[in-house]
Design an enzyme around this catalytic site. Structure first.
Site, short mmCIF file in Angstrom:
data_model
loop_
_atom_site.label_atom_id
_atom_site.label_comp_id
_atom_site.label_asym_id
_atom_site.label_seq_id
_atom_site.Cartn_x
_atom_site.Cartn_y
_atom_site.Cartn_z
N ASP A 189 0.85 -1.19 0.00
CA ASP A 189 0.00 0.00 0.00
C ASP A 189 0.89 1.25 0.00
O ASP A 189 1.69 1.43 0.90
CB ASP A 189 -0.89 -0.03 1.24
CG ASP A 189 -1.70 1.24 1.40
OD1 ASP A 189 -1.91 1.94 0.39
OD2 ASP A 189 -2.11 1.54 2.55
N ASP A 225 -4.77 -10.51 -15.76
CA ASP A 225 -5.80 -11.51 -15.54
C ASP A 225 -7.00 -11.13 -16.40
O ASP A 225 -7.55 -10.04 -16.24
CB ASP A 225 -6.17 -11.49 -14.05
CG ASP A 225 -6.53 -12.85 -13.52
OD1 ASP A 225 -7.34 -13.53 -14.17
OD2 ASP A 225 -6.02 -13.22 -12.44
N ASP A 261 -9.12 -16.35 -16.56
CA ASP A 261 -9.96 -16.84 -15.48
C ASP A 261 -11.03 -17.81 -16.01
O ASP A 261 -11.73 -17.49 -16.98
CB ASP A 261 -10.63 -15.63 -14.82
CG ASP A 261 -11.27 -15.96 -13.49
OD1 ASP A 261 -10.54 -16.38 -12.59
OD2 ASP A 261 -12.49 -15.79 -13.37
N GLU A 295 -7.03 -20.83 -16.77
CA GLU A 295 -7.45 -21.55 -15.57
C GLU A 295 -8.53 -22.54 -15.98
O GLU A 295 -9.59 -22.14 -16.45
CB GLU A 295 -7.99 -20.57 -14.52
CG GLU A 295 -8.27 -21.26 -13.20
CD GLU A 295 -9.24 -20.51 -12.31
OE1 GLU A 295 -9.22 -20.73 -11.10
OE2 GLU A 295 -10.03 -19.70 -12.82
N HIS A 297 -3.94 -17.38 -5.29
CA HIS A 297 -4.78 -16.54 -4.42
C HIS A 297 -6.08 -17.21 -4.00
O HIS A 297 -6.83 -16.65 -3.21
CB HIS A 297 -5.08 -15.23 -5.15
CG HIS A 297 -5.92 -15.47 -6.37
ND1 HIS A 297 -5.43 -16.16 -7.47
CD2 HIS A 297 -7.20 -15.17 -6.65
CE1 HIS A 297 -6.39 -16.26 -8.38
NE2 HIS A 297 -7.47 -15.67 -7.91
N ASP A 298 -6.39 -18.38 -4.54
CA ASP A 298 -7.62 -19.11 -4.17
C ASP A 298 -7.34 -20.26 -3.21
O ASP A 298 -8.25 -20.95 -2.79
CB ASP A 298 -8.27 -19.74 -5.42
CG ASP A 298 -8.82 -18.72 -6.38
OD1 ASP A 298 -9.16 -17.61 -5.94
OD2 ASP A 298 -8.90 -19.04 -7.58
O1 TEU Z 1 -11.46 -19.14 -9.68
C1 TEU Z 1 -12.31 -20.15 -10.15
C2 TEU Z 1 -12.54 -21.20 -9.22
O2 TEU Z 1 -12.77 -22.31 -9.61
C3 TEU Z 1 -12.50 -20.81 -7.80
O3 TEU Z 1 -13.71 -20.22 -7.53
C4 TEU Z 1 -12.30 -21.95 -6.89
O4 TEU Z 1 -13.35 -22.84 -7.03
C5 TEU Z 1 -12.29 -21.45 -5.50
O5 TEU Z 1 -11.61 -20.25 -5.44
C6 TEU Z 1 -11.66 -22.43 -4.58
O6 TEU Z 1 -11.77 -21.96 -3.28
C7 TEU Z 1 -11.33 -17.98 -10.41
C8 TEU Z 1 -10.48 -16.99 -9.65
O7 TEU Z 1 -9.18 -17.50 -9.51
C9 TEU Z 1 -11.14 -16.67 -8.35
O8 TEU Z 1 -10.37 -15.83 -7.55
C10 TEU Z 1 -12.46 -16.02 -8.67
O9 TEU Z 1 -13.17 -15.79 -7.47
C11 TEU Z 1 -13.31 -16.88 -9.61
O10 TEU Z 1 -12.58 -17.39 -10.70
C12 TEU Z 1 -14.44 -16.05 -10.20
O11 TEU Z 1 -13.92 -15.13 -11.10
CA CA Z 2 -3.50 2.12 -1.26
#
Ligand code: TEU
Ligand code: CA
Length: 560
Positions: free
Chosen positions: A25, A102, A203, A255, A329-330
């Site tokens: 930040d 992305d 995505d 993805e 990040h997921d």
């Molecule tokens: O993720 C797709 C996806 O399959 C995820 O939702 C996954 O099932 C979940 O995060 C597991 O906990 C992509 C992106 O990487 C994610 O950040 C987004 O939320 C999602 O698509 C919707 O755009």
């Molecule tokens: Ca900021």
């Protein structure tokens, strides 16, 4: 060397994924931003990576942290503006780092102007940009569920119809059957290439073509089969390639949750003109059934984990290219998930680094992975921020699960595990912000942070640098064949990399027990050289009988 191999920069690259909201930040509002990333480019460069994958930075109301885009050609207010973006791209390029964005094109935000128009009336020119259906017997058009819980259809009063949203209800699915939708997406992709980006991570790209008729499904797996790899998916990808990708020397990674077998080959086969590589998710579904949507832990076996990597590699041998990642990040922190984030945190993080960086396929490092950041365990659900965490929490509570049990599952699997602020130093809020961070910092930041890692030659960070250098210095670690050894061993993951004369042996102890790796195959080599290991003192062993301490990793160069 390496006859028949098509060298490409994106095959030889190491990628670093940045989640902008949590990286740095610059202005004290508690939210990471583009100027924050610019200020840390030297650091990113120091790791030795070649590409930054930037999670979404487009204008967004942030119901899903930017995966809900309201304007593809502008930057989210909190992150900065288009000039900051141009400066970031130029700054990265100056250091020899490429940048991929992305592309979230399966859905937009409900605040995108296309959707605002679309919902106005049935004859609006944008109506057909989304997937609208009338009620069936007074209910939703089918029984599909959203990935984030609840129904996948939302009723809209203005026109008395439902729209499809495979994710949150603020993320309506685009209708790719509409040629204008496709053209609009290709236009904005070209627009970003002209600005100077080097590619896209796409995505949930395998969901853009749905099964015609959209039939009811008995369970989530069946539903998945109706939403991925639909009949027009490859046609769309080839069209995108013609209209956009083939015009640039770019990198693409899709993805592709649930894509297996022939569908993988069709998507990334080198003669197909679709994508360079995809993310497959099998290894991150091994200990938690993504489809069950309940975040429940499942016991996993190393032998199954190995088979996933083996299958993935063999499938594309000589045909196409893989990606390799242990987290994103997921996902929870790989270190907390597949190794040990306590007693052997440093050893096991280095072991995972050895693994990631000696596989065939482009490696992706997620921010903080290179300093051994760990999962977080907030005491209260109120400290979490992720929409899918909330939805799972609520739906499981209504299924009778206790809140204590749910918090425990969330500690293991919440997406927020990887979204806590990057830990830069031991000052307040880990040096991430001078204000109040949008999500709390992990309390272990005083020990685990970049400043500490930089100053300690024995740190995980320095090990990543060494591993990346080893990979760069030995192209055979990029392109060479992959041969799994001791498939059934539940502690040791061992494999050979290379072909013909040039070979490496990688031996990884995935357990906290001391163990031995016995390999009679070693007899055919005259001598070996230990090129890297994650313990400072080197134990004496022969190539046929290798001793391993907890989470020990050893890479040997073999000579015959
Ligand atoms: O993720 C797709 C996806 O399959 C995820 O939702 C996954 O099932 C979940 O995060 C597991 O906990 C992509 C992106 O990487 C994610 O950040 C987004 O939320 C999602 O698509 C919707 O755009
Ligand atoms: Ca900021």
């Amino acid at each position: 060397m390496l006859p028949g191999i098509k060298r490409k920069w994106w095959k030889e690259a190491v990628v670093y994924q940045i989640y902008p909201r949590s990286f740095m930040d610059s202005n004290g509002d508690g939210i990471g931003d583009l100027r924050g990333i610019i200020s840390k480019l030297d650091y990113v460069h120091s790791i030795g990576v070649d590409v930054i994958w930037l999670c979404p930075v487009y204008k967004s109301p942030n119901c899903d942290n930017g995966y809900d885009i309201s304007d593809y050609r502008n930057i989210m207010d909190e992150f900065g503006d288009i000039n900051d973006m141009k400066e970031l791209i130029a700054g990265a390029h100056k250091k020899g780092i490429k940048l991929i964005m992305d592309l979230v094109a399966n859905h937009t935000s409900d605040e995108h102007e296309w959707f605002i128009e679309s919902r106005k009336s049935k004859d609006n020119p944008f109506r057909d940009y989304y997937i609208w259906k009338p009620a069936k017997d007074g209910k939703e058009p089918n029984n599909w569920m959203a990935f984030f819980g609840g129904k996948a259809w939302k009723y809209d009063e203005t026109t008395g119809e439902y729209y499809l949203h495979l994710f949150a209800d603020k993320q309506p699915d685009l209708n790719w059957e509409n040629e204008k939708v496709r053209k609009s997406i290709y236009d904005l992709m070209n627009w970003w290439f002209e600005i100077g980006i080097d590619g896209f991570r796409m995505d949930v790209i395998n969901m853009i073509s749905k099964m015609p008729g959209m039939p009811n499904a008995d369970n989530f797996l069946e539903q998945l089969s109706y939403v991925i790899n639909g009949p027009r998916f490859h046609e769309y990808m080839q069209e995108m390639n013609r209209e956009v990708l083939s015009r640039y020397d770019c990198m693409t990674v899709g993805e592709c949750l649930g894509t297996t077998g022939d569908e993988v080959i069709k998507t990334v086969g080198e003669d197909r003109n679709e994508l360079n590589m995809i993310f497959r998710m099998e290894h991150v579904c091994l200990d938690m059934d993504l489809m069950a949507g309940n975040m429940k832990k499942i016991d996993w076996k190393l032998s199954d984990f190995k088979k996933i990597f083996l299958e993935k590699d063999q499938l594309l041998d000589g045909i196409g290219w893989n990606s390799q990642f242990l987290m994103n990040h997921d996902q929870p922190r790989a270190l907390s998930r597949f190794a040990d984030d306590k007693e052997y945190r440093v050893e096991s993080a280095k072991m995972l680094a050895t693994f990631l960086l000696t596989l065939r396929g482009t490696p992706y490092i997620y921010q903080g992975e290179e300093i051994g950041m760990t999962n977080v365990a907030f005491d209260s659900i109120d400290d979490y921020r992720d929409i899918s965490t909330f939805n799972t929490y609520n739906s499981e509570l209504s299924n009778g699960v206790t809140s204590e049990e749910m918090l425990e599952r969330i500690h293991s699997f919440s997406r927020d595990n990887s979204r806590t602020p990057m830990q830069w130093d031991e000052s307040e809020n880990a040096g991430f912000t001078k204000g109040t961070p949008w999500i709390k910092v992990n309390q272990n930041y005083k020990e685990i942070n970049v400043a500490q890692a930089e100053s300690d030659k024995g740190s995980i960070y320095h090990y990543y640098r060494d591993m990346i250098k080893l990979r760069k210095d030995n192209l055979v670690l990029v392109y060479g064949g992959f041969e799994l050894l001791a498939e059934e061993d539940e502690r040791v993951f061992a494999y050979l990399r290379g072909d013909g004369e040039e070979k490496f042996l990688v031996v990884l102890n995935f357990s906290k027990d001391e163990t031995r790796f016995l390999w009679t195959g070693g007899e055919s080599y005259k001598f070996q050289q230990l090129v890297i290991s994650n313990y400072a003192d080197r134990s004496l062993d022969t190539i046929c009988d290798i001793n391993l301490r907890p989470y020990e990793a050893k890479v040997y160069k073999l000579f015959n």
